[in-house]
Design an enzyme around this catalytic site. Structure first.
Site, PDB file in Angstrom:
ATOM      1  N   GLU A  71       0.547  -1.171  -0.291  1.00 23.49           N
ATOM      2  CA  GLU A  71       0.047  -0.308   0.145  1.00 23.49           C
ATOM      3  C   GLU A  71       0.746   1.688  -0.211  1.00 23.49           C
ATOM      4  O   GLU A  71       1.707   1.392   0.779  1.00 23.49           O
ATOM      5  CB  GLU A  71      -0.941  -0.024   1.353  1.00 23.49           C
ATOM      6  CG  GLU A  71      -1.641  -1.424   1.343  1.00 23.49           C
ATOM      7  CD  GLU A  71      -2.315  -1.196   2.704  1.00 23.49           C
ATOM      8  OE1 GLU A  71      -3.160  -0.341   2.754  1.00 23.49           O
ATOM      9  OE2 GLU A  71      -3.009  -1.818   3.386  1.00 23.49           O
ATOM     10  N   CYS A  81      -1.987   8.734   4.388  1.00 21.59           N
ATOM     11  CA  CYS A  81      -1.641   8.474   2.683  1.00 21.59           C
ATOM     12  C   CYS A  81      -2.989   8.567   1.758  1.00 21.59           C
ATOM     13  O   CYS A  81      -3.201   9.255   0.832  1.00 21.59           O
ATOM     14  CB  CYS A  81      -1.506   6.974   2.612  1.00 21.59           C
ATOM     15  SG  CYS A  81      -2.414   5.778   3.998  1.00 21.59           S
TER      16      CYS A  81
END
Lengths: 1006, 1006
Positions: free
Chosen positions: B757, B791
């Site tokens: 990720e 993020c």
């Protein structure tokens, strides 16, 4: 044929009542609860689980040669966590409290001897001498006999020959005594009852020819005739009668043909009979066409009519294959058919003698009354019952009909157990007449009622089952495998192959963005059985064509990804329909291009259809956004989006199935495809173009790009606009692709996903209690089917020490029995490997195998085959292989099998797991505990228990391995499409100004 | 408090009947079907879908400034595929047939003017002058008033100040006229009715201070006092009355505290009131403790008791957060509470004046009878109703009670629409008294019955809902976020932080194979707000320690993989329990180690708990072998096996949640873990050791290996015995890992799976009809929560041209209003970035932003903060950014927000999708069509509609992106665990000797 007129019913019922009263108070020994057998039967009828375990235990018993093994199996079968060994099994054991070594030993012995005596009840003798003695006794009691040698499972020609010799042995033994036997009823001319031979044998034709198979009708009949004729000659010499038994449906046509050959070859000898089965829906047609033939050739014949002994098998097989169920699904339908067809035979008694084989008193009474009504002479019909069963029935029959013949199996206990299980099943089935009569003590009126009435009552209670198709698609089912019992299926192949030969051989262009594209560079694809025969001259993509194809796919992605999942699925369903409509042509292409056998070629096309049908449904399932959580005031949806352009790099061994599988998965997920077929199967690959055209796929979504790997392979993999690479092939290429794809190229906007299915080095374990009849054929097929060119193929068989010799002997004989030659001829079990390079590679491994082990079988390629220039290699089995041999570790991809010895199951599992691959495996065992251990500890992608390691079906056997066999993905499985998709989640806050609509599935106030 | 004695019921009912008869035949205008409003209300009550659309349309209407926009929204809201615009909306439009441009224009105008007049029905005026005029009229009719200024949503201090100024403006306007007004009833002393001020205003305190938040009670009260005091002074100057309204529960404590401050600051001025809400379960305690306080300080007070206007909001919020629902869930419970608490206030009328605000005639009658019984003087209580609603009730009240005050909102139509929706909701709710009375014409006896009886009847019909926990685990629910309205939650943080400071600072060892391991090399982890404060001196693994850890994990794998899935899941549930038991200590660690705010730190621990609870359930689900196909005679099972040793490489920004998520996923799947936390959060990482110890995990299954990436990162990734690498972090590192992991190392036996990720460059689109009250705060939180170090953080806001200026103005003011400083202090909105390296990196990007765009906000770090040495950076917003700017393409990971302009939704979506990332995104819009477009075309992993782009919850917002943001995986989603598993399939042939046990779910004969 018309049914027994109901006007006859009162007389049938009267006769039935008389029959019952004549045997009143008697019961077959099998139901006698004072005996061990009766107790066990009683328990089995009450307890389905026990019944399963008991019958399975009976089946394995003859293999349990040591006390330890016997003891272990008794415990595994009967002493589950929540039950001790049931009391019934202990019956007859010493009174001492159960437990402890010595006592257990006594118990085990008792169980063994009880079961063996149970078997002996149905078997007239284990050896010829014993059988003859038994027969004499029967005749003394006034019964005629028909003798049957147990042991119908033959896996090799050696075994078939031995079986035939068994018949000759017992016939010789009888022959010696024959003159001493008086004819029953002091019949005239030394004939029983004055009209029938004293000697009567039944033969099961499939056992006489181990290579019998429906696809090869001619070869099967030839083989049977050649093997049975000596027995028939002996029978004729003795003035005896031979009856050809009917076995499973798959042998029916060959069996009838066998009869016709023998009957016409010896037209003057009348004592040849055949069996027909009333449980087949086809029985009316079977019998009428047979009698029609008899009239045509004007030869008297004899039919034994039975209800049929393989009902479970035929039904399960049909259900597994999605074929129409060939047997009646309601017991009364069989009874009705019996009465109807029996009457028909009686109507034709001028040319057809009739043996009525039934234990059902209603049936017997109906036949008797029909015979009486039709005034059939006594010598034109007789009655048969099974030895050891239904003693009251045989007694009653003798009272009224005199002419009773007992069907007497004899032979080893080992095949005898299989026979015993069939009899036990028959006697414990809910619809068994004997069970109903003697165990359930059902009402006599019910037992004697017209079966049409019984059926009416049964159907009355049933409601119509609702279709599973509620607006959507019907549930996924596998495309049925070819049923070569149908002449149409057999005839289709030569026709399709001939048609193909007329058109093939031209230039095969690429197909990019909806246009054919030709290239200067081409590669010929040839028939591996006849390399001079060219299937097509295939254009070869270079980097320029790859760029064009990727560009087209990239452009198509922008619209295709947003086409509704249902609509994308619809394209797959249309493609599937195209393949269904052209299944033989598609399969024929494989027969010529890659040397695949008919059945396997059709299975490959069927698998392609399955992938299309399955992935279509999967996409519809995954296409529905899933609500995540149930919080009120928000609506959260998880759904999927295709990843982008997919490069599909396919192998030649399942040229249509694997290609269509990978391609259709990508496409249905919204990912346009650049498809590179293998060089050796590029013509099959091109068939995908026609398929997708028929499905109406938009331009650019499917692009056909055959090419030389060395020229364009890396370029395709490296392309920055390729998002998914689906690959099936060798480990070396698979790992190279993974490594290259992980490197981000300039302009690349996504992480590439590689779905790699790679090699295998698959083992089959043979436990010491394995059913070798199945294990030998299973290993043979797994190792040598399609010349061993399957990633699932068995290349190592790991055999437990104590059964090693027995297994290896049968396996080698079986391997020596199969026929080799062009796959085009369905008689051949094994054909050429796919091309010259494969041939060289396999030959290299044969040499390694010879160096490392002891050659057990090496079927050298015949001079005839060599002369064709075909890519043949020897079928090779090598023994004494250990796990550090190269042949035990490296994938061969050809017909080379290593046999490895293991001292126990621990070692067997360790050997099986000892390679870097983990693709398929199998175990043949009848030990519940070892099957359970294998389930857990035999760590491969696809493990089969008592099945071959090959032949995975979509969904049912979702396929794929791990370790170096693949990335841990299952094609044809429920997780497969996820690999082509990126998940997206959209969460909407549905609350505005403090107001949120409450949805039905919200976690709201209760 | 005790309920109204039932002995009073007959009198209440008699009074109620009289009340009803006094207003017989009248109906509130809102239900008058002869009018447009009445028609719409009628339709909304009959049609839930229309109601939702109508109220949402009312909400958005004021934003629809152009005819085109109005027309489009009418079509989007009302002209779905299967319905045209309902006739009711056309009412009053020209008779010409509907259709065509001009006619549509007329129709649209009609709809707008109808809705506006509907709003005006409830609003006394849009401007001060108009309001004053309206008030005068009311007074003329004999009604008193309380004036309320609409516009409670303030997002910045500028807006709060403007709101306050609005009050001062209207007060000044009234002041000018005040002398001219006669007291109602010609009351003595210029007081209405002789005892109450002529001027009366209501204030909503949260609007006066934009930075109000429960976690910062002190700061909130200070801010409110400072802002409201000038209004109160003006009221006092005018001799008026001020009532402090009660809003959402989260402001309750601050509101009460505000009252107390003002009341005690001006003890001699009696005319200050407060509101309590009877729908709160806490209302008895709220009121009794308030009156208790009044007695303690010996100051007279005034309470307006209402039922409460935020029932839906409070319920939805509680359900979303899994907090106990704070309001009564059955309407009669609120009515009962009202009567009970109302009576209690009357009992205390000596010190507490009572304003009874209700439209419910039963409630009003009960209060009247209680007052009568208790002999409460008339001047100690009065009645209030809403302006524009329930006209018959106000008339009836005036008849009997004389002292009726109307609650009169005034102000702009824009906030007015929000108020209108609340009123419409109230009037269309099934349980609304007005609706029941005037629209449903319910039976009078029922309307007047004691609410306890109504409740009894309602509960009678309900069956007990069965628990969802049927033997297994209860359904997954997210761990509730901290509820800072509870003092215990607020007090826990200073305590945990203080406790931590006493123990922290020592050596933090590695943990390998169940043993602590120290190393010579260590790295200090420090408090970014005070770098001199050391959390721990963390041992650093080298390659040798990595080898030891992988070896331990490898050994543990052999047993852990075969532990039953349920048992592995159990370990996770125990770990979750440990975190629940230590939630504040765990969160406090993050406050100090990474500078996370209290609420966000607790959310991080909560997310860790969620991962444990969710993956435990997921493994149990996946752990059950799935039967594949339903063919009789075979049993095919698909199940999963852990892939092997997992390397988990975690980031520092969600130091516990993401670590625990990746680690627990691996472990529950049977994969032992070597865990490398980020350097800046290694102390939080070490807490995982304690957690797994508490869970009783076997040695070797979890190994804690902090280390320098440059020293041991590649070695861990390359290790041939590592099978899975779970990574969350930057794109650069993620791609490096993927590339290295794809290369097979000597001795490697499996393909490595990388779950990466990576970064994001997340956009929020602001549509031209966005609710800016929500959009501004949503963008602010998404961009600057935890200093933008998520993020998922918003780093680009794409604003439609026509709303650009309005949005940017509000956003910049909002950004200027937030407080900056150590996260330890809950008043601060933004703290330091995680460490010095991050600080340098962000500062570099601030410079780039300044160069590329126009700085809108740059909150320079104050000298005080600079002096601490903390890792602070300026909060920065930069405008005029286009998509080719670096600041529009590169991930900053800090508090830097780019504002981008789009001419329309097409361009906005194109901009949003224009980076190589695809992680999160959001859109604020009230256009159904644009929301639908975003759903489809805004292609990111997690998209939020009318929600911030951050704060994903496990399951509900399964998290993860694609393109260069990740491999297309969703942590906390249903497919996540599959990545750690290899699927296995075992197929057993269950047919032996033609006999197969038939399973219940077989596809058997029907």
């Amino acid at each position: 044929m018309s049914a027994t007129p109901t006007s006859l019913d009162p007389r049938i019922i009267t006769r039935g009542r008389e029959f019952f009263s004549s045997i009143s108070g008697e019961s077959p020994s099998v139901f006698n609860k004072g005996w061990w057998t009766g107790k066990v039967m009683d328990w089995a009828m009450k307890n389905e689980d026990f019944k399963v375990q008991m019958f399975r235990f009976v089946d394995v018993l003859p293999y349990l040669s040591t006390s330890e093994s016997l003891s272990r199996h008794i415990e595994e079968y009967f002493a589950g966590d929540d039950s001790n060994i049931p009391d019934v099994l202990k019956w007859g054991a010493t009174k001492t409290k159960f437990g402890g070594g010595l006592v257990a030993k006594v118990l085990n012995k008792t169980i063994r001897s009880n079961i063996e005596s149970m078997a002996r009840q149905f078997i007239i003798g284990q050896e010829a001498k014993e059988a003859v003695k038994g027969i004499k006794k029967l005749r003394k009691d006034g019964f005629a006999f028909v003798l049957d040698l147990l042991g119908e499972a033959t896996v090799s020609e050696v075994e078939s020959a031995a079986y035939r010799d068994g018949y000759l042995e017992v016939l010789n033994a009888i022959h010696k005594e024959l003159d001493k036997w008086n004819a029953l009823d002091n019949g005239a001319g030394g004939l029983d009852w004055g009209h029938t031979p004293k000697v009567n044998v039944a033969v099961k034709p499939s056992a006489f020819y181990s290579q019998s198979k429906p696809v090869d009708l001619e070869g099967t009949v030839d083989g049977m005739v050649a093997s049975i004729e000596p027995v028939y000659k002996k029978v004729m010499e003795m003035g005896g009668f031979m009856c050809i038994d009917m076995e499973q449906l798959k042998y029916k046509e060959a069996t009838v043909e066998l009869y016709k050959r023998l009957r016409t070859k010896y037209p003057d000898y009348p004592h040849l009979g055949i069996v027909f089965q009333a449980y087949l829906r086809s029985v009316d047609e079977d019998v009428s066409s047979f009698i029609g033939w008899a009239r045509e050739v004007n030869l008297p014949v004899s039919i034994r009519l039975v209800k049929g002994a393989y009902w479970d098998y035929e039904t399960v097989l049909a259900k597994q294959n999605d074929w129409p169920v060939p047997v009646w699904t309601h017991k009364p339908e069989s009874d009705m058919a019996y009465e109807r067809v029996g009457r028909y035979i009686l109507e034709n008694s001028d040319i057809c003698h009739f043996a009525c084989a039934s234990h059902n008193i209603r049936t017997i009474s109906a036949i008797m009354e029909s015979a009486a009504e039709l005034k059939v002479p006594e010598e034109r019909y007789e009655f048969q019952v099974l030895y050891g069963m239904a003693e009251p029935v045989r007694k009653g029959l003798k009272n009224v009909a005199k002419r009773v013949r007992l069907y007497c199996p004899y032979g080893d206990l080992l095949p005898g157990m299989a026979y015993l299980v069939r009899r036990l099943l028959e006697n414990t089935a809910n619809e068994s007449f004997l069970k109903q009569t003697f165990a359930d003590e059902a009402d006599m009126d019910r037992l004697l009622e017209n079966p049409a009435e019984t059926l009416r009552r049964q159907l009355e209670g049933k409601c119509v089952t609702p279709s599973e198709d509620k607006g959507g698609l019907p549930r996924f089912k596998n495309f049925p495998p070819a049923d070569f019992t149908l002449a149409a299926e057999r005839d289709a192949y030569p026709a399709s192959i001939a048609k193909l030969r007329k058109t093939m051989g031209g230039t095969v262009p690429l197909y990019i963005n909806g246009q054919d594209v030709t290239t200067a560079d081409t590669l010929d694809s040839y028939n591996p059985a006849l390399p001079s025969e060219i299937l097509g001259s295939v254009c070869q993509a270079g980097v320029e064509e790859v760029d064009r194809a990727v560009e087209a796919a990239s452009a198509a992605y922008l619209t295709w990804r947003d086409v509704a999942p249902e609509e994308r699925a619809e394209a797959l369903l249309k493609a599937a329909q195209y393949l269904k409509d052209n299944v033989h042509d598609m399969a024929a292409l494989q027969v010529l291009e890659v040397g695949k056998q008919w059945d396997q070629a059709q299975a490959d096309v069927g698998e392609a259809i399955d992938f299309l049908e399955y992935y279509a449904r999967e996409m519809i399932r995954l296409g529905k956004p899933r609500r995540m959580g149930r919080a009120p005031g928000e609506m959260s949806h998880l759904f999927y989006q295709g990843k982008g352009v997919a490069a599909v790099i396919a192998p030649w061994n399942f040229p249509m199935a694997i290609s269509v599988g990978m391609v259709s998965a990508a496409i249905v997920c919204g990912n346009p495809v650049v498809y590179k077929p293998a060089g050796s199967s590029s013509c099959v690959g091109r068939a995908l173009v026609d398929m997708w055209k028929a499905a109406g796929l938009p331009d650019g979504v499917f692009n056909y790009c055959p090419g030389r790997g060395s020229v364009m392979g890396d370029h395709l993999v490296d392309h920055p606009e390729v998002s998914v690479i689906a690959f099936t092939g060798s480990m070396e290429v698979g790992l190279r692709i993974q490594e290259r794809a992980a490197k981000v190229q300039p302009g690349q906007q996504q992480c590439k996903r590689v779905i790699a299915e790679m090699g295998g080095k698959n083992a089959i374990i043979i436990d010491d209690d394995a059913d070798l009849d199945e294990a030998v054929l299973g290993v043979l097929y797994s190792a040598f089917g399609f010349q061993g060119q399957k990633c699932s193929a068995c290349s190592r068989v790991v055999v437990l020490d104590s059964i090693y010799d027995r297994f290896v002997e049968r396996l080698t004989e079986a391997a020596k029995s199969v026929k080799l030659g062009p796959s085009e001829n369905p008689a051949n079990y094994m054909g050429p490997v796919v091309d010259k390079a494969a041939q060289q590679n396999v030959l290299r491994y044969v040499k390694i195998a010879e160096e490392e082990g002891r050659v057990l079988v090496k079927r050298e390629v015949s001079e005839d085959l060599k002369a064709t220039g075909g890519c043949y290699v020897p079928l090779t089995i090598v023994g004494d292989i250990t796990r550090d041999h190269r042949i035990a570790q490296e994938e061969v991809f050809g017909p080379v099998l290593s046999v490895m010895r293991a001292k126990d199951m621990d070692e067997a599992l360790a050997i099986a797991n000892s390679t870097k691959f983990a693709l398929t495996g199998a175990i043949y065992s009848r030990s519940p505990r070892n099957l359970e251990r294998a389930y857990k500890e035999f760590r491969v992608g696809n493990l089969y228990l008592n099945k071959p390691s090959v032949g995975a079906l979509v969904e049912r056997h979702a396929f794929g391995g791990f370790k170096m066999s693949g990335v841990g993905s299952k094609s044809g499985g429920p997780d497969y499409l996820l690999q082509f998709l990126d998940p997206r989640l959209v969460c909407e806050n549905t609350m505005r100004r403090g107001f949120a609509p409450i949805e039905e599935d919200d976690d709201w106030l209760s």
